[in-house]
Each structure stands twice: as C-alpha cells, then as structure tokens.
Write a protein that holds these residues in place. Structure first.
Motif, PDB file in Angstrom:
ATOM      1  N   ALA A 391       1.103  -1.571   0.058  1.00  0.00           N
ATOM      2  CA  ALA A 391       0.253  -0.275  -0.381  1.00  0.00           C
ATOM      3  C   ALA A 391       0.982   1.342  -0.002  1.00  0.00           C
ATOM      4  O   ALA A 391       1.006   2.282  -0.744  1.00  0.00           O
ATOM      5  N   ARG A 392       1.512   1.430   0.819  1.00  0.00           N
ATOM      6  CA  ARG A 392       3.206   2.299   1.071  1.00  0.00           C
ATOM      7  C   ARG A 392       3.382   2.693  -0.650  1.00  0.00           C
ATOM      8  O   ARG A 392       3.289   3.766  -1.163  1.00  0.00           O
ATOM      9  N   MET A 393       3.255   1.827  -1.599  1.00  0.00           N
ATOM     10  CA  MET A 393       4.300   1.932  -2.691  1.00  0.00           C
ATOM     11  C   MET A 393       3.909   2.062  -3.998  1.00  0.00           C
ATOM     12  O   MET A 393       4.124   3.048  -4.604  1.00  0.00           O
ATOM     13  N   GLU A 394       2.214   1.450  -3.079  1.00  0.00           N
ATOM     14  CA  GLU A 394       0.631   2.059  -4.169  1.00  0.00           C
ATOM     15  C   GLU A 394       0.952   3.546  -4.769  1.00  0.00           C
ATOM     16  O   GLU A 394       0.829   4.639  -5.520  1.00  0.00           O
ATOM     17  N   ALA A 395       0.523   4.072  -3.052  1.00  0.00           N
ATOM     18  CA  ALA A 395       0.095   5.806  -2.771  1.00  0.00           C
ATOM     19  C   ALA A 395       1.281   6.744  -3.489  1.00  0.00           C
ATOM     20  O   ALA A 395       1.538   7.391  -3.799  1.00  0.00           O
ATOM     21  N   ARG A 396       3.201   5.920  -2.929  1.00  0.00           N
ATOM     22  CA  ARG A 396       3.838   6.779  -3.355  1.00  0.00           C
ATOM     23  C   ARG A 396       4.827   6.622  -5.417  1.00  0.00           C
ATOM     24  O   ARG A 396       4.622   7.783  -5.303  1.00  0.00           O
ATOM     25  N   GLN A 397       3.636   5.309  -6.090  1.00  0.00           N
ATOM     26  CA  GLN A 397       3.977   5.648  -7.089  1.00  0.00           C
ATOM     27  C   GLN A 397       2.973   6.553  -7.138  1.00  0.00           C
ATOM     28  O   GLN A 397       3.184   7.323  -8.465  1.00  0.00           O
ATOM     29  N   ASP A 398       2.144   6.522  -6.810  1.00  0.00           N
ATOM     30  CA  ASP A 398       0.827   7.724  -7.568  1.00  0.00           C
ATOM     31  C   ASP A 398       0.601   9.338  -7.483  1.00  0.00           C
ATOM     32  O   ASP A 398       0.185   9.893  -7.851  1.00  0.00           O
ATOM     33  N   LYS A 399       1.592   9.484  -5.901  1.00  0.00           N
ATOM     34  CA  LYS A 399       1.487  11.104  -5.646  1.00  0.00           C
ATOM     35  C   LYS A 399       3.129  11.342  -5.309  1.00  0.00           C
ATOM     36  O   LYS A 399       3.220  12.595  -5.762  1.00  0.00           O
ATOM     37  N   SER A 400       4.245  10.669  -5.413  1.00  0.00           N
ATOM     38  CA  SER A 400       5.422  11.330  -4.573  1.00  0.00           C
ATOM     39  C   SER A 400       6.525  11.043  -5.970  1.00  0.00           C
ATOM     40  O   SER A 400       7.208  11.777  -6.251  1.00  0.00           O
ATOM     41  N   ALA A 401       5.836   9.685  -7.189  1.00  0.00           N
ATOM     42  CA  ALA A 401       6.790   9.719  -7.925  1.00  0.00           C
ATOM     43  C   ALA A 401       6.664  11.148  -8.974  1.00  0.00           C
ATOM     44  O   ALA A 401       8.548  11.222  -9.177  1.00  0.00           O
ATOM     45  N   SER A 402       6.189  12.039  -9.166  1.00  0.00           N
ATOM     46  CA  SER A 402       6.044  12.634  -9.732  1.00  0.00           C
ATOM     47  C   SER A 402       7.006  14.407  -9.123  1.00  0.00           C
ATOM     48  O   SER A 402       7.338  14.512  -9.967  1.00  0.00           O
ATOM     49  N   VAL A 403       6.682  13.763  -7.606  1.00  0.00           N
ATOM     50  CA  VAL A 403       7.853  15.117  -7.382  1.00  0.00           C
ATOM     51  C   VAL A 403       9.072  14.837  -7.575  1.00  0.00           C
ATOM     52  O   VAL A 403      10.144  16.168  -7.810  1.00  0.00           O
ATOM     53  N   VAL A 404       9.213  14.065  -6.983  1.00  0.00           N
ATOM     54  CA  VAL A 404      10.496  13.174  -7.003  1.00  0.00           C
ATOM     55  C   VAL A 404      11.583  13.706  -8.285  1.00  0.00           C
ATOM     56  O   VAL A 404      12.566  14.070  -8.513  1.00  0.00           O
ATOM     57  N   ALA A 405      10.245  13.471  -9.794  1.00  0.00           N
ATOM     58  CA  ALA A 405      10.618  13.503 -10.649  1.00  0.00           C
ATOM     59  C   ALA A 405      10.935  14.978 -11.694  1.00  0.00           C
ATOM     60  O   ALA A 405      12.178  14.923 -12.002  1.00  0.00           O
TER      61      ALA A 405
END
Length: 527
Positions: A391-405
């Motif tokens: 669940a943590r990985m899914e939320a990060r892919q959804d919300k955090s990945a774009s911020v990091v990129a």
C-alpha cells in the motif's frame, strides 16, 4: 447621575467622623488602584516579553525542530525547556493578578483530563461536615458525594535489606545446616539489583552522571562514592554484553536497518586528554510498514569512524540499509564484498537540509522553491505510515514519483547555470550524486523517506554525553553502549527500563541459561 441618598447625622462630630472615614476609604481605594495599575503594567511587560519569545521561537520552530541547521539553533529538548519556562511565567502572572484582584477572579471551568493509571495506590481521605446546630438527634442520610483526585508522590527512599541465615544443629546428629546465600550480581557487595538498576537507568537513560547521583544520595545520608558506582556499572555492563550482542543479531534479522554514528569524547590513556571516539547506532523498527517485529536499537562503541567498523558490525546482513550520505556506508553495497546483496537507501531529510539552510539565509530563491516542492513527499508519508509495504509503494507511485522526477529535472536544469563553488550547486550535486538511493523508496514500501528514526535513537545519548562530558575510557564507552542498548530498547517497547533491568539482573544472578536469552529481552518483559 443622581447623588446617593445619604442619611447625614446632625451632630458635627459625627459628620467629621464620617468625612474622615470616607477619606480613609478613598485613600485605600486609590492606593489599591495604584497597586493594580503597577501589577497590570508589570504583567503587561512580562506578557510582552513572553509573547516576543514565543513569536521568535515560532518563526524558527519548523526549520530548527525538523532540520537543526542554523548555527546555534536550539535542539528539540531546548525548545521544550523554553516553552516550559514560558508556561511557568504565564502561570506566575496569572497567580499574581488573581491575588491582586482579591480572589474575585471567576473560576475557570475544569479542564478535561484523563484519569490516573489504575495501578497507582489510592489513599482515600473522607472529610465529614460538622453537624449543624439542632440536628444532633436526627438521622443522617447520605445523598451523594463529591470526589476529586490529586496526584501525590513519596520521594524515593533507601532501605537496607537485612538477610539472616540461621545455622542449626540437631541433637544426636552430626553436622550444621544453613540456607545458601542468595545469588548477587555484585558478590559480597552492598547493592541490590534494584539499586544497580536505579544507578544504570539514571545515568544511561536519564542523563544523570554518577557525580550528581552521588550528591543526590548524600542528601539521604547515604554515602556511595561515584568511583564505587562506576565499578558496579562495569560489572553490570559485563553481565549484559550477551544481551546487547543478541539485540544486534535480532536487528540484522530485519528486512531494513537504519544506521548512523555520533561522537563520544573519551579520555585517552596516559595523556589525560579527551579523544574523539564514536557511538555507532543501528535501529530496526518495522512498525511504519506494518511489520510485527519488536523495535530494537543497538549501540556500538568504536575509536574510529572508518567504514571497517560498520562492515564488522553488520557482517552477514543482507537486507536494506538506510543511511545518511556518509561515504563509509557506500562500500557495503559494492559487488566485491561478500554481502553484496545489501541494498542502500538514502535519506531525503539530509537532502532537504542543505536547501533549507540556504532558504533560511534568504540567499537562494531556487532553494526556497525546492523546499516547498519537497513538502508533498512528507505529506504523503503521513497518510501511509503503518500500512503494509504494498500500500505504501502504491501511494508513493501515485503521488510522490512525479514530485521526485520534477525535483531531479529541475536540479539537472539549474546546475549548469550555477557557479561550481556555490552552496546551491553543492546541494544539487549532493542530491544528484545519490539519485539511485534516494529514488529507492518509490519502489519499495519497506523503505522510509528519511533516516530520522535512527537520529531519534541517537538523541538521548547526545544528552547523556553532554551531561557526562566524556565516557571516561574505552572500557567505559563499551559499557555505555551495552547498557544504553538495552535501556533504549526497553523504552522503544514501552517497557519500564528500571523494572526490566531489576528483573533481568536478578535472573542473571540466579544463573539464567544463555540458551533462553530471548526471554530476557525487553520486548518479552512481563511483570
């Protein structure tokens, strides 16, 4: 406004007396008003000073509490101390004003509060009213009662355990019988295991050096030389070493381990000067990703900060190692090492701190924008803490990945435009050089966004270090690491460290088998 209707006497002397009384009353009122004005002025000035302090602290609180970057910035404990003193100052002002008002201040509604713990002793005091006149012969009927609870304390007291072992002989039987002496950690010594636990917890968990304990105990006319207490702690540390080693073994069984190090000044043999040693810290805490393993911290004392130390401590570990940017950790993941399956994960807080320092100094708009751009990363983490890794990985892919990129794209774009020697360029290079380990949290829900968990484990030891000045010796440093490992682990598991250590020392003294060491660990403590 009409004048009051006064019944004035006809007698001149009575009129004079009335005038004198009114003049005295007016003088008292004027004096009281003057006093109230002075009190209010003093209160206003003190409130203004306190308000200014609060505003100053609030302006710097976010950065200083979470980053502790600026030179001379207050630590979290110092912030707490300042706010405690502010609360004390406000309460003193309120008490002064209430007294000056003659107790006429309206009572505030009682604040809701949790009841006291059920295990605390209750001492009941019943206050019966006096019997009204004329009711002596009447039947008294209880129709209700008001009950209040206040917290009381009995200061800790020393006591002497007198152990008598009678010797017996039997008529007509050859021999003498006597019960065996009880086992002790300190053979033929005066301290009980409870006293040893008290001294250890006070020093290694509460930051109270032995010389201060010596003075405190002397107030109760108990003379215990601090050198004697130091020898006792050496013995306690020796007995607890297998438990501390086992704690590190259990940490290395975890899927993810945090690591960090801090200085621990130590006296160099012969010279009498302080040298810099290090307290390496390892933490296992699976709770953020829904793990069931107990939280554990282990400290290791070393006279070096070399990578060889951490390699030796983590020998055989094959999981995730989450660390700051210190280069000594990088060699652990190189393919030429035996434990080449170890995976390094980075710390976004360390990246943020470099930009935040520039933001606070007002020297970089880009740094300020970067800090704001990073904020959603921590906001997302708040929503997934305690959930399972998937669940943590899914939320990060959804919300955090774009911020990091977006962050890395911005840094790559800005770096060529900057002077290579600027602080901003240095901060960007720090992030870009660790891109792989920083992005790893996006693909693995077991990894945290930062390594603040291990920094929280180090903080109590820095307070103890500050109060103690130095560890005393290499042996004292190892004892420090051993005892602190177990007491800090007890606190992480919400276990009373004194109760646990007392029970554990008693069990060790009575020959607890090493084969059942798991039952001795703090996370398995039972009263």
């Amino acid at each position: 406004m009409s004048a009051p209707d006064l019944a004035l006497p006809d007698d001149v002397d009575a009129l004079k007396a009335m005038v004198v009384a009114m003049a005295e009353k007016a003088a008292l009122l004027e004096e009281r008003n003057l006093h109230l004005e002075l009190v209010n002025k003093s209160a206003d000035e003190r409130i203004a000073r306190l308000t200014a302090i609060v505003k100053m602290l609030e302006r710097s609180r976010f950065g200083s509490r979470s980053e502790r970057l600026r030179t001379g910035a207050l630590s979290e404990e110092q912030y707490a101390l300042v706010f405690d003193e502010i609360e004390t100052g406000v309460a003193a002002i309120e008490a002064q004003m209430e007294k000056s008002a003659g107790g006429s201040k309206a009572k505030r509604a009682p604040r809701p509060r949790k009841g006291f713990a059920a295990h605390l002793e209750r001492v009941e005091v019943v206050i019966e009213p006096e019997t009204p006149a004329g009711c002596e012969a009447l039947e008294k009927i209880l129709i209700g009662e008001d009950v209040s609870e206040r917290l009381d304390v009995t200061p800790a007291k020393f006591r002497v355990i007198v152990t008598r072992r009678p010797k017996y002989a039997y008529r007509g039987w050859d021999g003498v019988i006597q019960a065996a002496a009880p086992a002790r950690i300190i053979e033929s010594g005066i301290p009980t295991e409870a006293l040893l636990a008290q001294i250890a917890v006070s020093k290694y968990a509460d930051g109270l050096p032995l010389y201060r304990q010596e003075a405190i105990y002397a107030r109760d006319q108990v003379e215990i030389d601090r050198s004697q207490m130091a020898q006792w702690m050496g013995k306690v540390g020796f007995e607890l070493e297998p438990l501390a080693d086992y704690a590190l073994t259990r940490i290395k069984q975890g899927e993810r381990v945090f690591a960090d190090e801090t200085t621990l000044p130590t006296l160099a043999p012969g010279s009498g000067k302080a040298k810099t040693a290090y307290l390496w810290t390892y933490v296992r805490d699976d709770r953020p990703f829904g793990g069931s393993g107990p939280p554990i911290v282990a400290y290791r004392f070393e006279d070096s900060r070399a990578g060889e130390c951490v390699a030796r401590h983590l020998e055989g570990y094959c999981g995730i190692l989450q660390v700051d940017g210190y280069a000594a950790y990088n060699r652990l993941a190189k393919p030429d090492r035996a434990n080449d399956v170890m995976t390094l994960a980075g710390c976004w807080s360390h990246v943020r701190r470099k930009f935040y320092e520039l933001h606070v100094a007002g020297s970089s708009v880009i740094a300020t924008q970067t800090v704001a751009q990073m904020a959603p990363l921590w906001a997302t983490e708040e929503t997934v803490r305690g959930k399972d890794a998937a669940a943590r990985m899914e939320a990060r892919q959804d919300k955090s990945a774009s911020v990091v990129a977006a962050l890395f794209a911005r840094w790559e774009k800005e770096l060529p435009r900057l002077s290579g020697k600027s602080k901003l360029a240095e901060a960007i290079r720090y992030a870009l050089g660790r891109r792989a380990v920083l992005e790893r949290f996006l693909a693995d829900g077991r990894i945290e966004l930062d390594s603040n968990t291990v920094e929280r484990a180090i903080r109590p030891q820095t307070i103890t270090r500050k109060n103690s000045l130095f560890a005393g010796s290499d042996g004292g440093g190892r004892t420090w690491a051993t005892i602190a490992t177990l007491l800090a682990t007890a606190k992480m598991n919400n276990v009373d460290p004194h109760a646990w250590l007392t029970q554990t020392l008693e069990r060790i003294a009575n020959g607890w088998p090493n084969s059942n060491i798991e039952a001795l660990m703090p996370w398995n403590y039972q009263r």
